[in-house]
Scaffold this motif. Structure first.
Motif, PDB file in Angstrom:
ATOM      1  N   LEU A 211       0.868  -1.174   0.000  1.00 28.47           N
ATOM      2  CA  LEU A 211       0.000   0.000   0.000  1.00 28.47           C
ATOM      3  C   LEU A 211       0.905   1.224   0.000  1.00 28.47           C
ATOM      4  N   THR A 212       0.790   2.062  -1.044  1.00 34.86           N
ATOM      5  CA  THR A 212       1.721   3.171  -1.240  1.00 34.86           C
ATOM      6  C   THR A 212       0.990   4.507  -1.290  1.00 34.86           C
ATOM      7  N   PRO A 213       1.406   5.503  -0.481  1.00 35.56           N
ATOM      8  CA  PRO A 213       0.781   6.831  -0.559  1.00 35.56           C
ATOM      9  C   PRO A 213       0.914   7.402  -1.958  1.00 35.56           C
ATOM     10  N   TRP A 214      -0.139   8.107  -2.386  1.00 38.78           N
ATOM     11  CA  TRP A 214      -0.108   8.654  -3.737  1.00 38.78           C
ATOM     12  C   TRP A 214      -0.323  10.157  -3.728  1.00 38.78           C
ATOM     13  N   PHE A 215      -1.596  10.617  -3.648  1.00 40.44           N
ATOM     14  CA  PHE A 215      -1.864  12.046  -3.766  1.00 40.44           C
ATOM     15  C   PHE A 215      -3.135  12.402  -3.021  1.00 40.44           C
ATOM     16  N   ASN A 216      -3.072  13.498  -2.256  1.00 43.07           N
ATOM     17  CA  ASN A 216      -4.260  14.065  -1.603  1.00 43.07           C
ATOM     18  C   ASN A 216      -5.005  13.042  -0.736  1.00 43.07           C
ATOM     19  N   GLY A 217      -4.241  12.220  -0.006  1.00 40.56           N
ATOM     20  CA  GLY A 217      -4.838  11.251   0.902  1.00 40.56           C
ATOM     21  C   GLY A 217      -5.191   9.924   0.283  1.00 40.56           C
ATOM     22  N   ALA A 218      -5.064   9.816  -1.045  1.00 43.65           N
ATOM     23  CA  ALA A 218      -5.336   8.545  -1.725  1.00 43.65           C
ATOM     24  C   ALA A 218      -4.079   7.675  -1.707  1.00 43.65           C
TER      25      ALA A 218
ATOM     26  N   GLN B 255      -0.635  -0.843 -10.590  1.00 39.61           N
ATOM     27  CA  GLN B 255      -1.097  -0.431  -9.267  1.00 39.61           C
ATOM     28  C   GLN B 255      -2.563  -0.039  -9.341  1.00 39.61           C
ATOM     29  N   LEU B 256      -3.309  -0.375  -8.293  1.00 43.30           N
ATOM     30  CA  LEU B 256      -4.736  -0.107  -8.247  1.00 43.30           C
ATOM     31  C   LEU B 256      -5.011   1.061  -7.302  1.00 43.30           C
ATOM     32  N   PRO B 257      -5.971   1.923  -7.638  1.00 44.43           N
ATOM     33  CA  PRO B 257      -6.247   3.086  -6.791  1.00 44.43           C
ATOM     34  C   PRO B 257      -7.033   2.721  -5.537  1.00 44.43           C
ATOM     35  N   VAL B 258      -6.725   3.409  -4.456  1.00 43.76           N
ATOM     36  CA  VAL B 258      -7.492   3.307  -3.216  1.00 43.76           C
ATOM     37  C   VAL B 258      -7.972   4.709  -2.874  1.00 43.76           C
TER      38      VAL B 258
END
Length: 242
Positions: A207-214, A225-228
């Protein structure tokens, strides 16, 4: 009913929670399995305890009852929703979230009894088929039905009015909706992480941090990679971590 109805009570004000819990506890058909003081806590408890009914306050800080309801309806087994609020103006919005009832504070005991009766009737008319666990997931491919072991499914992706089912070795397209597939796979460890994605938690690797809390999610044996969505991050972490 032979079994008690599992109920979760959600309200950010302790007095309101205690009052509703007391009133509901008078019914032999009701079992209070938990209480929550926020939408976030409600989602975590719903994932862990699987309530059949959630009594949900609307006016809550950070995540409102309506926002919470939207996420609850995305669960594999969505609970019945009863909105409890001091404001009648929310009624139209509430029923857009498939609420079985809408009760006002301060609670009227006669009206609450009608709500409980409505819940009992709704759950009693649920067919046995809806509770049957599947051993295989049937996917129609070019006129044939292919049966997939749910344990082999990595994730499901909804796109352009169809759903792709990704397994360890291949992928398939089905006309079933994401919500229908969630219901069919309800006895397996699948979780919605985004409005378009449902993942098998047994195959999550990172689980990898991406952008704006997602966040982004990595699956075993897959490069993409799948979005969370940020609304699902806390619930996902609570379930995955020891």
């Amino acid at each position: 009913m032979n079994q008690k109805i599992r109920v979760l009570v959600v309200d950010d004000e302790q007095f309101n929670r205690e009052e509703l819990i007391y009133l509901l506890s008078q019914y032999q058909s009701i079992e209070i399995i938990g209480e929550a003081d926020s939408g976030e806590s409600c989602l975590v408890q719903a994932m862990r305890k699987h309530p059949e009914v959630v009594f949900l306050d609307i006016e809550m800080p950070v995540m409102s009852g309506l926002q919470t309801a939207e996420l609850l309806l995305d669960l594999k087994k969505p609970p019945l929703l009863v909105f409890a609020t001091a404001y009648p103006d929310f009624a139209v919005q509430a029923f857009r979230y498939e609420a079985i009832d809408y009760i006002l504070k301060p609670y009227d005991e006669d009206l609450l009894e009608q709500t409980v009766q409505r819940i009992e009737k709704k759950l009693n008319t649920t067919t046995e088929l809806e509770h049957t666990n599947v051993n295989k997931l049937g996917i129609e491919v070019e006129g044939e039905v292919i049966y997939i072991d749910p344990n082999d499914i990595l994730y499901l992706h909804s796109e352009e009015k169809q759903v792709k089912v990704f397994t360890k070795t291949s992928d398939f397209v089905t006309k079933k909706t994401l919500k229908e597939l969630e219901a069919r796979l309800s006895s397996y460890p699948f979780l919605r992480t985004h409005k378009s994605y449902v993942v098998n938690l047994d195959h999550v690797s990172r689980l990898t941090p991406w952008f704006n809390g997602a966040y982004n999610l990595s699956m075993k044996g897959k490069d993409e990679q799948l979005p969370v969505s940020r609304n699902y991050v806390k619930t996902l972490r609570e379930i995955l971590e020891l």
